[in-house]
Write an enzyme that holds these catalytic residues in place. Sequence first.
Site, short mmCIF file in Angstrom:
data_model
loop_
_atom_site.label_atom_id
_atom_site.label_comp_id
_atom_site.label_asym_id
_atom_site.label_seq_id
_atom_site.Cartn_x
_atom_site.Cartn_y
_atom_site.Cartn_z
N ASN A 1 -52.14 6.39 23.88
CA ASN A 1 -51.40 7.35 23.06
C ASN A 1 -52.39 7.85 22.00
O ASN A 1 -52.64 7.20 21.00
CB ASN A 1 -50.21 6.65 22.42
CG ASN A 1 -49.33 7.61 21.63
OD1 ASN A 1 -49.67 8.79 21.48
ND2 ASN A 1 -48.21 7.10 21.13
N ARG B 1 -49.79 9.30 27.13
CA ARG B 1 -48.61 9.93 26.55
C ARG B 1 -49.02 11.32 26.08
O ARG B 1 -49.99 11.47 25.33
CB ARG B 1 -48.13 9.11 25.36
CG ARG B 1 -46.93 9.71 24.72
CD ARG B 1 -46.45 8.88 23.56
NE ARG B 1 -45.16 9.38 23.12
CZ ARG B 1 -44.47 8.88 22.14
NH1 ARG B 1 -44.93 7.83 21.50
NH2 ARG B 1 -43.32 9.39 21.80
N HIS C 1 -39.04 12.22 22.87
CA HIS C 1 -38.67 10.84 23.23
C HIS C 1 -38.17 10.76 24.67
O HIS C 1 -37.44 9.84 25.03
CB HIS C 1 -37.53 10.28 22.33
CG HIS C 1 -37.88 10.10 20.90
ND1 HIS C 1 -37.01 10.44 19.88
CD2 HIS C 1 -38.98 9.61 20.31
CE1 HIS C 1 -37.58 10.16 18.72
NE2 HIS C 1 -38.78 9.65 18.95
N ARG D 1 -37.78 12.78 8.28
CA ARG D 1 -37.40 14.15 8.66
C ARG D 1 -35.96 14.44 8.27
O ARG D 1 -35.09 13.57 8.41
CB ARG D 1 -37.55 14.35 10.17
CG ARG D 1 -38.97 14.25 10.68
CD ARG D 1 -39.06 14.73 12.13
NE ARG D 1 -40.35 14.43 12.70
CZ ARG D 1 -40.56 13.53 13.67
NH1 ARG D 1 -39.55 12.85 14.18
NH2 ARG D 1 -41.77 13.32 14.13
N GLU E 1 -41.58 2.40 26.05
CA GLU E 1 -42.21 3.65 26.49
C GLU E 1 -43.52 3.40 27.21
O GLU E 1 -43.84 4.09 28.18
CB GLU E 1 -42.42 4.57 25.28
CG GLU E 1 -41.10 5.15 24.78
CD GLU E 1 -41.20 5.83 23.43
OE1 GLU E 1 -41.18 5.12 22.42
OE2 GLU E 1 -41.31 7.06 23.40
#
Length: 402
Positions: free
Chosen positions: A7, A93, A182, A244, A387
């Site tokens: 990643n 990713r 996601h 956020r 993930e």
Amino acid sequence: MKILVINAGSSSLKYQLIDMDTQLVVAKGLAERIGMDTGKLTHKYGRDCEEKFVVDTCFKDHTSAIQLVLEALVDKDHGVIADVKEIGAVGHRVLHGGDKFTASCIVDDACKKAIRDCFPLGPLHNPANLQGILACEAVMPGTPQVAVFDTAFHQTMPPEAYMYGIPMEYYKKYAIRRYGFHGTSHRFVSGRAIEILKANGKKADKIVICHLGNGSSLSAVVNGKCVDTSMGLTPLEGVLMGTRSGSLDPAVVECIANNEHMTVTETLNVLNKKSGLLGISGASSDMRDVNKAAEEGNKDAQLALDMWAYGIRKYIGAYAAAMGGIDALIFTAGIGENDAAGRAKVCEGLSFLGIEIDEAKNKVRGEEACISKDGAPVQVWVIPTNEELAIALDTLALTEGK
Ligand code: ADP
């Protein structure tokens, strides 16, 4: 076979080496401050990756970071493999696949071009993700690589769910629409949910997945396919998150920008990095800290928790309406897997939909478990996400026999 999952961010690179026979992580780590004067590699290995060693160094670029990661993996004292050739494939990713990718794909020239074409949609992440791919190509030539997109699972949404009510020309010219993120987690968790529910003789046609971590998103999944999701063109849309704001009236941007004499970009930075749980509570973006602050009487922290749960509850109701019912509700990611009080609060007042949490069963943390009352019409489960394993499984499926 062992698969390396990467990643890559603009100045950091996370990795996991997964043994696909056991599906266990044999080593993992983080290269930080790539391209800066001083960098650091933290490499973890051994049982449950509890051993670690740290190298202070300077990473000129992503290629030098990957080089050091490979050296760490074969290191005679701290390494976990004898030869880099034991790594059968690399899974990356990639944040944004635009509407070009509905699934993971083998990295070839066309794939790299498509990732490049999506730079305008993921200007911070996609260039870094591509850097990671190019670095692996340079350092491990011949090892197959796979790109796994955060957006791919959501590509099954119908236009009424993904279009924004703005002039059509902006969609046509700039591809402005909902993409969702996601996706690897939503796919992994919804796939597992369907497996478990069917094995228990339960219906699994209409599922809502709540991926609640520092970044949070919900998705509505009908017969295994995503029909709606809460994040949008960027991960800013949707529910209140760690830092956020989630969805708000776009006019708020103009109002903040004018009053604070900031540009649109600076204002969006505030909405991405200084809002959410952090902005409201003033205490922290981390749910554990916000919970603690609320317990200690911090009213703003309590308001942040109330807003967080209320917003998620509204999405669950909206998705139940969009799907024409709900068979199962699934909680996953850091908060979803661990915060029993948060889960209970989200589900408050949802018994009219058939959602009823069992207080004792809901005490579970970080493991797969049913938390709804016996006999309740909707199955509510905690299903841990993974993930990296999902990326590794895709990588294995696409490269096996190559
Ligand atoms: P991301 O991958 O988006 O960075 P994670 O899925 O790791 O985030 O989730 C991080 C969040 O999970 C943090 O807000 C953290 O406080 C929360 N979390 C972890 N453990 C607990 C816990 N026991 N109770 C409440 N929240 C928790």
